[in-house]
Design a protein around this motif. Structure first.
Motif, PDB file in Angstrom:
ATOM      1  N   ASN A   1       7.135   9.530  10.558  1.00  0.00           N
ATOM      2  CA  ASN A   1       6.049  10.339  10.584  1.00  0.00           C
ATOM      3  C   ASN A   1       4.850   9.709  11.488  1.00  0.00           C
ATOM      4  O   ASN A   1       3.799   9.931  11.424  1.00  0.00           O
ATOM      5  CB  ASN A   1       5.372  10.795   9.172  1.00  0.00           C
ATOM      6  CG  ASN A   1       5.193   9.627   8.216  1.00  0.00           C
ATOM      7  OD1 ASN A   1       5.077   8.568   8.703  1.00  0.00           O
ATOM      8  ND2 ASN A   1       4.748   9.772   6.971  1.00  0.00           N
ATOM      9  N   GLY A   2       5.146   8.314  11.996  1.00  0.00           N
ATOM     10  CA  GLY A   2       4.308   7.856  12.840  1.00  0.00           C
ATOM     11  C   GLY A   2       3.206   6.860  12.025  1.00  0.00           C
ATOM     12  O   GLY A   2       2.061   6.369  12.539  1.00  0.00           O
ATOM     13  N   LEU A   3       3.560   6.792  10.780  1.00  0.00           N
ATOM     14  CA  LEU A   3       2.790   5.997   9.928  1.00  0.00           C
ATOM     15  C   LEU A   3       3.241   4.261  10.493  1.00  0.00           C
ATOM     16  O   LEU A   3       4.128   3.885   9.863  1.00  0.00           O
ATOM     17  CB  LEU A   3       2.880   6.158   8.561  1.00  0.00           C
ATOM     18  CG  LEU A   3       1.965   5.101   7.519  1.00  0.00           C
ATOM     19  CD1 LEU A   3       0.602   5.195   7.890  1.00  0.00           C
ATOM     20  CD2 LEU A   3       2.517   5.178   6.093  1.00  0.00           C
ATOM     21  N   PRO A   4       2.103   3.511  10.886  1.00  0.00           N
ATOM     22  CA  PRO A   4       2.627   2.163  11.077  1.00  0.00           C
ATOM     23  C   PRO A   4       2.482   1.373   9.706  1.00  0.00           C
ATOM     24  O   PRO A   4       1.497   1.376   8.970  1.00  0.00           O
ATOM     25  CB  PRO A   4       1.392   1.413  12.143  1.00  0.00           C
ATOM     26  CG  PRO A   4       0.746   2.785  12.438  1.00  0.00           C
ATOM     27  CD  PRO A   4       0.849   3.848  11.465  1.00  0.00           C
ATOM     28  N   VAL A   5       3.426   0.308   9.444  1.00  0.00           N
ATOM     29  CA  VAL A   5       3.491  -0.375   8.243  1.00  0.00           C
ATOM     30  C   VAL A   5       3.667  -1.945   8.757  1.00  0.00           C
ATOM     31  O   VAL A   5       4.450  -2.405   9.507  1.00  0.00           O
ATOM     32  CB  VAL A   5       4.826  -0.228   7.549  1.00  0.00           C
ATOM     33  CG1 VAL A   5       4.955  -0.819   6.336  1.00  0.00           C
ATOM     34  CG2 VAL A   5       4.924   1.461   7.026  1.00  0.00           C
ATOM     35  N   LEU A   6       2.500  -2.702   8.288  1.00  0.00           N
ATOM     36  CA  LEU A   6       2.341  -3.934   8.868  1.00  0.00           C
ATOM     37  C   LEU A   6       2.760  -4.658   7.484  1.00  0.00           C
ATOM     38  O   LEU A   6       1.900  -4.881   6.634  1.00  0.00           O
ATOM     39  CB  LEU A   6       0.828  -4.220   9.193  1.00  0.00           C
ATOM     40  CG  LEU A   6       0.386  -3.118  10.346  1.00  0.00           C
ATOM     41  CD1 LEU A   6      -1.165  -3.440  10.525  1.00  0.00           C
ATOM     42  CD2 LEU A   6       1.025  -3.555  11.557  1.00  0.00           C
ATOM     43  N   TYR A   7       3.827  -5.429   7.621  1.00  0.00           N
ATOM     44  CA  TYR A   7       4.386  -6.068   6.331  1.00  0.00           C
ATOM     45  C   TYR A   7       4.346  -7.744   6.399  1.00  0.00           C
ATOM     46  O   TYR A   7       4.779  -8.022   7.520  1.00  0.00           O
ATOM     47  CB  TYR A   7       5.571  -5.341   6.285  1.00  0.00           C
ATOM     48  CG  TYR A   7       6.448  -6.318   5.027  1.00  0.00           C
ATOM     49  CD1 TYR A   7       6.248  -6.157   3.744  1.00  0.00           C
ATOM     50  CD2 TYR A   7       7.760  -6.816   5.391  1.00  0.00           C
ATOM     51  CE1 TYR A   7       6.952  -6.727   2.644  1.00  0.00           C
ATOM     52  CE2 TYR A   7       8.581  -7.432   4.350  1.00  0.00           C
ATOM     53  CZ  TYR A   7       8.022  -7.395   3.219  1.00  0.00           C
ATOM     54  OH  TYR A   7       8.912  -8.060   2.180  1.00  0.00           O
TER      55      TYR A   7
END
Length: 459
Positions: free
Chosen positions: A41-47
Motif C-alpha cells: 500500500n506504499g507505506l515505507p517501513v524503516l526497521y
C-alpha cells in the motif's frame, strides 16, 4: 508546538550523528543493520533489529501537519491527531500492560505517533495503530467532545505575554501563510472546526503512501512484517497527492507593532526574518548562527533576560527570531542592537572561537531533546522525507561549517530582507521609548485570517 520543540526540530540533521554513532559503534552492532521495506500500500517501513532488546519502539509519521489547516480553522490537524487515541484508557493500557508509552504530537509538518512496549506484544502494538488509523471515529459526538476538550485545555489560563509576542510575530511575518497561525489552534479558530473539516482532512491526508513507519527493537523481522502486512496492509493509498504549496506571504510592515499589556513591568520583544527550509544545505549553519547571534546580542544589552535566538526550520522556509524580555525603557535599544547584530554578521565573519562555542551549544542542546530512540527515529524519518542517505555521516558536514559559511548564511538571511518587529508591554510606557511604531486596529496576534489559501509555486 512549543518554542523549545521548534528549536530541536530545526536541528534534525544532527540526529544522523547519533544514529551513525550507534550503528557503527562496534562490529557486533553493525551486524544488524537498518533496512527499508515497502508495503504494497506504499507505506515505507524503516526497521532496525536490536537482538537482546526486550522492547519494541515504533514511530509513525503522517507527512502532513498543521500547515494544511484550512484558513480560519487553525487546529484542524491537531484535532485529527486527538481523534486517533481519544480514550485515555488506551494510554494507560500501553503504560501498565505493555510497559511502554503512547504519544501523539502535531507540528506544522507532520503528525507523529510514538508507541512502544514489550517486543513479545508486537502484534498488539501494531493492532493499536491499525485501530487508530483505520477505525478512526469522526462521529458528530466524538468531534464535539474532542473540540471541547482542546478548547478547555487552551482556556485554562490566558496567553502569556511571551506567547502573544511569539504568535504576533509569526502572524506579522507570514500573514495568511500557514506558519502565521498556531499549529495547536486557538480559542477563536477551534470553535469553527466541525466534523466535515476533519473528514476532509482524513480524506486528503490520512493515507498509507503519505506516511512512514520506524520500528526499532528486539523483534524478528519476519514476524514484524507479517503483523504489518496483516494489520496495516488494508490501510488505503491516497488517490492524489496534496502538494505543500501555498500563496507566499507579503513582506512584513516596516514599523514596530506594539501590543498592549497594561501594568507590565517587563516588555517582550521580537525581531524576526524569514528563515530556511529543513532541507536547505545551510540549515545546520543557520542553527550555529543563531547561537552566535544570541551571544552577541546578550553582550550588547546586559538587561536582556530569557534571551533566545532561534532558527525555526520547517518543510518550507521558516523564520529566524530574536526573542527576549527587557525593561520597557530598554526596548528600543534592544531592537536596535539586534538589528546591528544582523548587519555585522552579514558583513564580517565571526571568530573561530564563536563558531566553536556555537557548535558545542547546539550539540549539547540537541542531546537534551529526546530519548536515544526518538532521535534515531526522527533522523530516519527526516531522511525518508528529504530523500537523503541513511549512511551519510553528519559529523563531516558539521566539521565543514566554517566562519565563511556562517557569514554567507547571515547574508542570505539578513541582507535586504523584511523584518518583523513586535513589542508586547505597557503601551503607555513604550510610546515614549519605541520609535516608528504601529498600533493594532484589532487583535491580529491570535486571530487567524479568513482569507482562503490559493496555490502558488513552492519556494
Amino acid at each position: 508546538m512549543t518554542r523549545t520543540s521548534a528549536i530541536y526540530r530545526c536541528l534534525y540533521a544532527f540526529g544522523f550523528l547519533v544514529f551513525a554513532g550507534i550503528v557503527s559503534y562496534s562490529p557486533a552492532q553493525s551486524a544488524s543493520s537498518p533496512t527499508r521495506e515497502l508495503l504494497l500500500n506504499g507505506l515505507p517501513v524503516l526497521y532496525w533489529q536490536r537482538p537482546g532488546d526486550n522492547n519494541v519502539f515504533m514511530k509513525l509519521r503522517l507527512n502532513s501537519g498543521a500547515a494544511f489547516d484550512l484558513a480560519g480553522k487553525a487546529g484542524t490537524m491537531a484535532l485529527l491527531s486527538d481523534a486517533l487515541f481519544p480514550d485515555p484508557a488506551t494510554r494507560e493500557y500501553v503504560t501498565d500492560e505493555l510497559g511502554g508509552r503512547l504519544e501523539v504530537a502535531t507540528s506544522y509538518d507532520s503528525i507523529d505517533v510514538t508507541i512502544s512496549g514489550k517486543a513479545s506484544q508486537v502484534e498488539r502494538i501494531v493492532e493499536l495503530l491499525r485501530n487508530a488509523i483505520i477505525g478512526l471515529n469522526l462521529s458528530g459526538e466524538s468531534v464535539t467532545k474532542l473540540r471541547e476538550a482542546r478548547i478547555a485545555q487552551l482556556g485554562k489560563a490566558p496567553p502569556s505575554a511571551s506567547l502573544i509576542a511569539d504568535r504576533t510575530t509569526a502572524a506579522r511575518l507570514f500573514g495568511t501563510f500557514p506558519y502565521g497561525r498556531p499549529a495547536e489552534g486557538d480559542l477563536e479558530s477551534l470553535p469553527k472546526v466541525d466534523r466535515a473539516d476533519l473528514m476532509l482532512a482524513q480524506e486528503r491526508f490520512l493515507h498509507s503512501d503519505n506516511a512512514a513507519l520506524v520500528v526499532i527493537g528486539g523483534v524478528d523481522k519476519a514476524r514484524l512484517m507479517r503483523a504489518l502486512r496483516q494489520l496495516l496492509g488494508p490501510w488505503q493509498k491516497g488517490d492524489r497527492k496534496v502538494a505543500s504549496t501555498f500563496r507566499q506571504p507579503d513582506a512584513p510592515g516596516d514599523r514596530t507593532l506594539l501590543i498592549n499589556q497594561a501594568g507590565s513591568t517587563n516588555t517582550e520583544i521580537r525581531l524576526a526574518v524569514r528563515g530556511l527550509a529543513r532541507s536547505d544545505r545551510d540549515a545546520i549553519a543557520a542553527s550555529m548562527l543563531a547561537q552566535i547571534a544570541r551571544e552577541r546580542w546578550q553582550a550588547a544589552i546586559p538587561e536582556l533576560s530569557s534571551t533566545i535566538v532561534r532558527h525555526e526550520a520547517h518543510t518550507l522556509p521558516g523564520m529566524f527570531v530574536f526573542a527576549a524580555s527587557v525593561p520597557s525603557a530598554a526596548a528600543q535599544k534592544a531592537l536596535t542592537a539586534g538589528q546591528d547584530v544582523m548587519k555585522t554578521l552579514a558583513q564580517t565573519e565571526p571568530t573561530a572561537a564563536e563558531l566553536d562555542r556555537a557548535r558545542s551549544v547546539v550539540l549539547a542542546e540537541f542531546g537534551k531533546s529526546g530519548s536515544e530512540l526518538d532521535l534515531i527515529a526522527d533522523a530516519w524519518l527526516d531522511s525518508e522525507i528529504l530523500k537523503t542517505s541513511l549512511t551519510a555521516n553528519p559529523a563531516n558536514e558539521i566539521s565543514r561549517v566554517s566562519v565563511a559559511d556562517i557569514q554567507r548564511v547571515a547574508t542570505r538571511l539578513f541582507k535586504d530582507t523584511g523584518q518583523a518587529r513586535v513589542v508586547v508591554g505597557d503601551i503607555e510606557q513604550l510610546k515614549s521609548t519605541v520609535t516608528n511604531i504601529e498600533l493594532p486596529h484589532a487583535k491580529p496576534a491570535l486571530k487567524p485570517s479568513s482569507e482562503p489559501q490559493r496555490p502558488a509555486t513552492k519556494p
